[in-house]
Design a protein around this motif. Structure first.
Motif, PDB file in Angstrom:
ATOM      1  N   ALA A 180      -3.166   7.288 -20.660  1.00  0.00           N
ATOM      2  CA  ALA A 180      -3.829   6.659 -19.521  1.00  0.00           C
ATOM      3  C   ALA A 180      -3.577   5.154 -19.518  1.00  0.00           C
ATOM      4  CB  ALA A 180      -5.334   6.945 -19.561  1.00  0.00           C
ATOM      5  N   GLU A 181      -3.629   4.531 -20.691  1.00  0.00           N
ATOM      6  CA  GLU A 181      -3.366   3.096 -20.793  1.00  0.00           C
ATOM      7  C   GLU A 181      -1.921   2.769 -20.414  1.00  0.00           C
ATOM      8  OE1 GLU A 181      -4.299   1.969 -24.767  1.00  0.00           O
ATOM      9  OE2 GLU A 181      -6.475   2.040 -24.474  1.00  0.00           O
ATOM     10  N   TYR A 182      -1.002   3.598 -20.873  1.00  0.00           N
ATOM     11  CA  TYR A 182       0.409   3.342 -20.576  1.00  0.00           C
ATOM     12  C   TYR A 182       0.672   3.500 -19.076  1.00  0.00           C
ATOM     13  CZ  TYR A 182       5.462   3.226 -21.170  1.00  0.00           C
ATOM     14  OH  TYR A 182       6.784   2.873 -21.094  1.00  0.00           O
ATOM     15  N   ALA A 183       0.082   4.527 -18.471  1.00  0.00           N
ATOM     16  CA  ALA A 183       0.247   4.726 -17.026  1.00  0.00           C
ATOM     17  C   ALA A 183      -0.297   3.528 -16.253  1.00  0.00           C
ATOM     18  CB  ALA A 183      -0.476   6.010 -16.594  1.00  0.00           C
ATOM     19  N   ALA A 184      -1.453   3.016 -16.656  1.00  0.00           N
ATOM     20  CA  ALA A 184      -2.045   1.870 -15.971  1.00  0.00           C
ATOM     21  C   ALA A 184      -1.175   0.627 -16.119  1.00  0.00           C
ATOM     22  CB  ALA A 184      -3.446   1.606 -16.527  1.00  0.00           C
ATOM     23  N   SER A 185      -0.655   0.387 -17.312  1.00  0.00           N
ATOM     24  CA  SER A 185       0.170  -0.793 -17.566  1.00  0.00           C
ATOM     25  C   SER A 185       1.447  -0.759 -16.737  1.00  0.00           C
ATOM     26  CB  SER A 185       0.512  -0.891 -19.054  1.00  0.00           C
ATOM     27  OG  SER A 185      -0.661  -0.968 -19.841  1.00  0.00           O
ATOM     28  N   GLN A 186       2.106   0.396 -16.696  1.00  0.00           N
ATOM     29  CA  GLN A 186       3.326   0.524 -15.901  1.00  0.00           C
ATOM     30  C   GLN A 186       3.035   0.373 -14.405  1.00  0.00           C
ATOM     31  OE1 GLN A 186       6.803   1.180 -16.793  1.00  0.00           O
ATOM     32  NE2 GLN A 186       5.906   0.209 -18.605  1.00  0.00           N
ATOM     33  N   THR A 187       1.892   0.879 -13.974  1.00  0.00           N
ATOM     34  CA  THR A 187       1.514   0.753 -12.568  1.00  0.00           C
ATOM     35  C   THR A 187       1.369  -0.701 -12.167  1.00  0.00           C
ATOM     36  OG1 THR A 187       0.372   2.887 -12.619  1.00  0.00           O
ATOM     37  CG2 THR A 187      -0.219   1.373 -10.852  1.00  0.00           C
ATOM     38  N   VAL A 188       0.703  -1.496 -13.005  1.00  0.00           N
ATOM     39  CA  VAL A 188       0.520  -2.919 -12.711  1.00  0.00           C
ATOM     40  C   VAL A 188       1.872  -3.618 -12.641  1.00  0.00           C
ATOM     41  CG1 VAL A 188      -0.392  -5.096 -13.595  1.00  0.00           C
ATOM     42  CG2 VAL A 188      -1.797  -3.033 -13.683  1.00  0.00           C
ATOM     43  N   ALA A 189       2.755  -3.326 -13.583  1.00  0.00           N
ATOM     44  CA  ALA A 189       4.063  -3.981 -13.624  1.00  0.00           C
ATOM     45  C   ALA A 189       4.856  -3.704 -12.352  1.00  0.00           C
ATOM     46  CB  ALA A 189       4.845  -3.508 -14.847  1.00  0.00           C
ATOM     47  N   PHE A 190       4.952  -2.457 -11.955  1.00  0.00           N
ATOM     48  CA  PHE A 190       5.738  -2.117 -10.773  1.00  0.00           C
ATOM     49  C   PHE A 190       5.045  -2.544  -9.482  1.00  0.00           C
ATOM     50  CE2 PHE A 190       7.786   0.925 -13.752  1.00  0.00           C
ATOM     51  CZ  PHE A 190       9.096   0.464 -13.598  1.00  0.00           C
ATOM     52  N   ALA A 191       3.718  -2.617  -9.501  1.00  0.00           N
ATOM     53  CA  ALA A 191       2.990  -3.097  -8.325  1.00  0.00           C
ATOM     54  C   ALA A 191       3.293  -4.563  -8.060  1.00  0.00           C
ATOM     55  CB  ALA A 191       1.491  -2.897  -8.516  1.00  0.00           C
ATOM     56  N   VAL A 192       3.347  -5.369  -9.109  1.00  0.00           N
ATOM     57  CA  VAL A 192       3.664  -6.787  -8.951  1.00  0.00           C
ATOM     58  C   VAL A 192       5.076  -6.959  -8.390  1.00  0.00           C
ATOM     59  CG1 VAL A 192       4.079  -8.953 -10.175  1.00  0.00           C
ATOM     60  CG2 VAL A 192       2.058  -7.580 -10.720  1.00  0.00           C
ATOM     61  N   ILE A 193       6.023  -6.247  -8.965  1.00  0.00           N
ATOM     62  CA  ILE A 193       7.415  -6.337  -8.504  1.00  0.00           C
ATOM     63  C   ILE A 193       7.524  -5.906  -7.043  1.00  0.00           C
ATOM     64  CG2 ILE A 193       9.744  -5.417  -8.810  1.00  0.00           C
ATOM     65  CD1 ILE A 193       9.062  -5.100 -11.805  1.00  0.00           C
ATOM     66  N   GLY A 194       6.922  -4.766  -6.715  1.00  0.00           N
ATOM     67  CA  GLY A 194       7.026  -4.246  -5.359  1.00  0.00           C
ATOM     68  C   GLY A 194       6.361  -5.140  -4.325  1.00  0.00           C
ATOM     69  N   SER A 195       5.187  -5.690  -4.638  1.00  0.00           N
ATOM     70  CA  SER A 195       4.476  -6.510  -3.660  1.00  0.00           C
ATOM     71  C   SER A 195       5.178  -7.837  -3.425  1.00  0.00           C
ATOM     72  CB  SER A 195       3.032  -6.745  -4.107  1.00  0.00           C
ATOM     73  OG  SER A 195       2.974  -7.371  -5.373  1.00  0.00           O
ATOM     74  N   VAL A 196       5.800  -8.394  -4.448  1.00  0.00           N
ATOM     75  CA  VAL A 196       6.568  -9.634  -4.268  1.00  0.00           C
ATOM     76  C   VAL A 196       7.744  -9.393  -3.325  1.00  0.00           C
ATOM     77  CG1 VAL A 196       8.075 -11.299  -5.411  1.00  0.00           C
ATOM     78  CG2 VAL A 196       5.879 -10.697  -6.443  1.00  0.00           C
ATOM     79  N   LEU A 197       8.450  -8.290  -3.534  1.00  0.00           N
ATOM     80  CA  LEU A 197       9.592  -7.976  -2.670  1.00  0.00           C
ATOM     81  C   LEU A 197       9.141  -7.704  -1.233  1.00  0.00           C
ATOM     82  CD1 LEU A 197      11.658  -5.656  -5.061  1.00  0.00           C
ATOM     83  CD2 LEU A 197      12.122  -8.051  -4.459  1.00  0.00           C
ATOM     84  N   LEU A 198       8.063  -6.934  -1.074  1.00  0.00           N
ATOM     85  CA  LEU A 198       7.568  -6.632   0.268  1.00  0.00           C
ATOM     86  C   LEU A 198       7.070  -7.885   0.979  1.00  0.00           C
ATOM     87  CD1 LEU A 198       5.589  -3.301  -0.246  1.00  0.00           C
ATOM     88  CD2 LEU A 198       7.589  -3.641   1.205  1.00  0.00           C
ATOM     89  N   GLY A 199       6.351  -8.734   0.253  1.00  0.00           N
ATOM     90  CA  GLY A 199       5.833  -9.958   0.857  1.00  0.00           C
ATOM     91  C   GLY A 199       6.943 -10.889   1.300  1.00  0.00           C
ATOM     92  N   ALA A 200       7.972 -11.031   0.458  1.00  0.00           N
ATOM     93  CA  ALA A 200       9.091 -11.902   0.808  1.00  0.00           C
ATOM     94  C   ALA A 200       9.833 -11.364   2.029  1.00  0.00           C
ATOM     95  CB  ALA A 200      10.054 -12.022  -0.376  1.00  0.00           C
ATOM     96  N   GLY A 201      10.039 -10.042   2.045  1.00  0.00           N
ATOM     97  CA  GLY A 201      10.712  -9.449   3.197  1.00  0.00           C
ATOM     98  C   GLY A 201       9.888  -9.565   4.460  1.00  0.00           C
ATOM     99  N   GLY A 202       8.578  -9.330   4.333  1.00  0.00           N
ATOM    100  CA  GLY A 202       7.706  -9.398   5.488  1.00  0.00           C
ATOM    101  C   GLY A 202       7.635 -10.791   6.097  1.00  0.00           C
ATOM    102  N   TYR A 203       7.686 -11.818   5.253  1.00  0.00           N
ATOM    103  CA  TYR A 203       7.582 -13.192   5.747  1.00  0.00           C
ATOM    104  C   TYR A 203       8.667 -13.518   6.762  1.00  0.00           C
ATOM    105  CZ  TYR A 203       7.496 -18.296   5.707  1.00  0.00           C
ATOM    106  OH  TYR A 203       7.444 -19.612   6.077  1.00  0.00           O
ATOM    107  N   PHE A 204       9.863 -13.001   6.531  1.00  0.00           N
ATOM    108  CA  PHE A 204      10.998 -13.361   7.382  1.00  0.00           C
ATOM    109  C   PHE A 204      11.127 -12.508   8.639  1.00  0.00           C
ATOM    110  CE2 PHE A 204      12.330 -14.944   3.170  1.00  0.00           C
ATOM    111  CZ  PHE A 204      12.577 -16.274   3.508  1.00  0.00           C
ATOM    112  N   VAL A 205      10.342 -11.457   8.744  1.00  0.00           N
ATOM    113  CA  VAL A 205      10.494 -10.582   9.914  1.00  0.00           C
ATOM    114  C   VAL A 205       9.224 -10.504  10.762  1.00  0.00           C
ATOM    115  CG1 VAL A 205      12.195  -9.174   8.695  1.00  0.00           C
ATOM    116  CG2 VAL A 205       9.800  -8.454   8.697  1.00  0.00           C
ATOM    117  N   VAL A 206       8.157 -11.216  10.383  1.00  0.00           N
ATOM    118  CA  VAL A 206       6.885 -11.035  11.085  1.00  0.00           C
ATOM    119  C   VAL A 206       6.987 -11.357  12.574  1.00  0.00           C
ATOM    120  CG1 VAL A 206       5.363 -11.302   9.116  1.00  0.00           C
ATOM    121  CG2 VAL A 206       6.137 -13.330  10.330  1.00  0.00           C
ATOM    122  N   GLU A 207       7.609 -12.465  12.907  1.00  0.00           N
ATOM    123  CA  GLU A 207       7.636 -12.855  14.320  1.00  0.00           C
ATOM    124  C   GLU A 207       8.419 -11.850  15.157  1.00  0.00           C
ATOM    125  OE1 GLU A 207       8.379 -16.831  17.060  1.00  0.00           O
ATOM    126  OE2 GLU A 207       8.504 -16.929  14.876  1.00  0.00           O
TER     127      GLU A 207
END
Length: 494
Positions: free
Chosen positions: A101-128
């Protein structure tokens, strides 16, 4: 028993009940009650923005109506990671395998950070461009775009907090996220009006200068949300790293593991499809809503905000059912999981139907709360919003049925089934009905589409659940490679 003791009695930690044994109703209630409050605080973010922007201008209110579906879309694209993490943590907790359970949670946090940074950067340039495609008027477009640019840059903070809530819920701790959310929402509500309207105090004392908040309008609402969410995420990470409450994460377990990413994706991608389907439905409906004047757009935004409050019990109990199903499937008790889902569906149908009757009887005062009396077209916004609520209100109970059963599907790892039901309800029923009915009925056709899809979605979810295929979603499939991936990837304690 004093007032504080009575309040505390409504919230019990995981150590005070067992989700895999004993009665069903009491643990589901104590698991869901803090989620109701947490979601109420979450909704307070949106309601505070809607209230203050409604006082600021009608164009700002219309702009938030366009911006909110895009926020939902960005979060939905990445929500699969949090759902997968929550399901895995719940099933491993039910199987009494704390290390996995601890390992699953740790991996989830790691990939969530990576994914949200990529999505946020992409979203910034296409919002308008995206908002232009949605049909935002020239008066609304720059305001909506400025809001979304700030949200995109701060997406990692917003999404990171959702992951914290999901992981703690999977473990069975719904109280800690509630407390963290409380502090965050209070901060947001306090600074919201200062950043939207601006505020300046000039002191005459020789050693005191000017204290001010700039008038940022709709962008100020976004800054307040991102800032308060950022602080909440910091607190959430501190809680999980310490591990004294809820599931623990470890820095050494956060090194991205591509094998584990495939496991997260197997459960999470369908969940993202479900969330994205909901978001796309909202955005597609805006194509139709945008054909009408701005007061209709503003009324649509108010109506969806009101729904978010009314549906709080459904969302909360569905999350509780998701956790109970996950832990009981992990413990090898599918019958108990089914009893939880059935009980939740019955209770939610009754509670939301009563709420719908209340909204049906007094919709105008509800809408009026969000419209400044002196704003242009205020009367028209109230009129349209009242009609919206009255058409949909009596179908609220059906939302409860659908949410309860799709929550159980997700907890069993059958996220693809939950996604199929959601996409069918929103994409195959709601949008086409709105598209066809809007021509002869005007904006009323859109409201009718909401009501029809609510009934169809509940019927579909119930029928699919009765087939019993969700019982195949226990740890036998999830753990088919758990021994291979989990044993090799998750180090044992030293």
């Amino acid at each position: 028993m004093g007032p504080w003791s009575r309040v505390r009695s409504l919230f019990r930690g995981r150590e005070e009940f067992d989700l895999t044994s004993g009665g069903i109703g009491k643990p589901l209630f104590f698991l869901s009650m803090p989620i109701v409050v947490t979601n109420l605080f979450q909704t307070a973010y949106n309601l505070a923005d809607t209230f203050w922007l409604g006082q600021y201008s009608t164009d700002a209110l219309a702009a938030i109506s366009f911006a909110f579906p895009m926020v939902f879309l960005l979060i939905s694209l990445g929500m699969g990671v949090s759902v997968a993490g929550s399901v895995l943590v719940a099933q491993y907790t039910g199987a009494d395998d704390e290390r996995q359970a601890e390992y699953a949670a740790s991996q989830t946090v790691a990939f969530a950070v990576i994914g949200s940074v990529l999505l946020g950067a992409g979203g910034y340039f296409v919002v308008e461009r995206f908002l232009e495609l949605m049909g935002a008027s020239p008066d609304v477009l720059p305001r909506a775009a400025s809001y979304m640019e700030v949200i995109s840059l701060g997406l990692v903070f917003m999404f990171g907090f959702f992951v914290f809530v999901a992981l703690m819920r999977g473990y069975g701790d719904t109280i800690t996220p509630m407390l963290v959310m409380f502090g965050s929402v209070v901060l947001n509500i306090v600074i919201d009006p200062f950043l939207i309207f601006g505020w300046t105090v000039v002191e005459n004392a020789p050693l005191v200068g000017t204290v001010s908040f700039p008038e940022l309008g709709i962008q100020g609402a976004a800054v307040a949300t991102v800032f308060s969410r950022g602080l909440a995420l910091v607190v959430g990470l501190a809680v999980m790293f310490r591990g004294t409450r809820g599931v623990r994460i470890r820095l050494r377990d956060m090194v991205p593991d591509l094998d584990y990413l495939r496991r997260l994706a197997r459960i999470g991608v369908p969940a993202s499809v479900e969330g994205t389907g909901r978001a796309l439905s909202m955005n597609l409906l805006l194509f139709i809503v945008a054909m009408f004047p701005d007061p209709v757009v503003a009324a649509y935004g108010i109506g969806t905000r009101v729904f978010s409050v009314v549906f709080l019990p459904a969302i909360a109990v569905a999350r509780g059912v998701e956790t109970m199903t996950g832990q009981n499937m992990g413990a090898g008790k599918p019958d108990r999981a089914e009893r939880a889902a059935t009980l939740a569906a019955k209770v939610l149908f009754g509670v939301l139907t009563l709420g719908g009757i209340l909204v049906f009887l007094v919709p105008e005062p509800v809408v009026s709360v969000f419209v400044g009396a002196g704003q242009e077209n205020a009367d028209r916004v109230v009129e349209v919003g009242t009609a919206f609520l009255r058409v949909v209100a009596l179908t609220f109970g059906f939302i409860g049925i659908m949410r309860a059963y799709t929550g159980s599907f997700r907890g069993a790892g059958k996220t693809l089934t939950a996604a199929a039901i959601s996409v069918a309800t929103l994409g195959v029923v709601r949008f086409p009905v709105a598209w066809v009915a809007a021509t002869p009925l005007g904006e009323t056709g859109i409201w009718v589409a909401f009501a029809v899809s609510n009934v169809v979605g509940a019927t579909l979810a119930y029928a699919w659940y009765r087939r019993g295929t969700w019982r195949e979603g226990d740890l036998t499939e999830a753990n088919a490679d758990a021994g291979e991936v989990g044993t090799e990837s998750a180090p044992t304690d030293d």
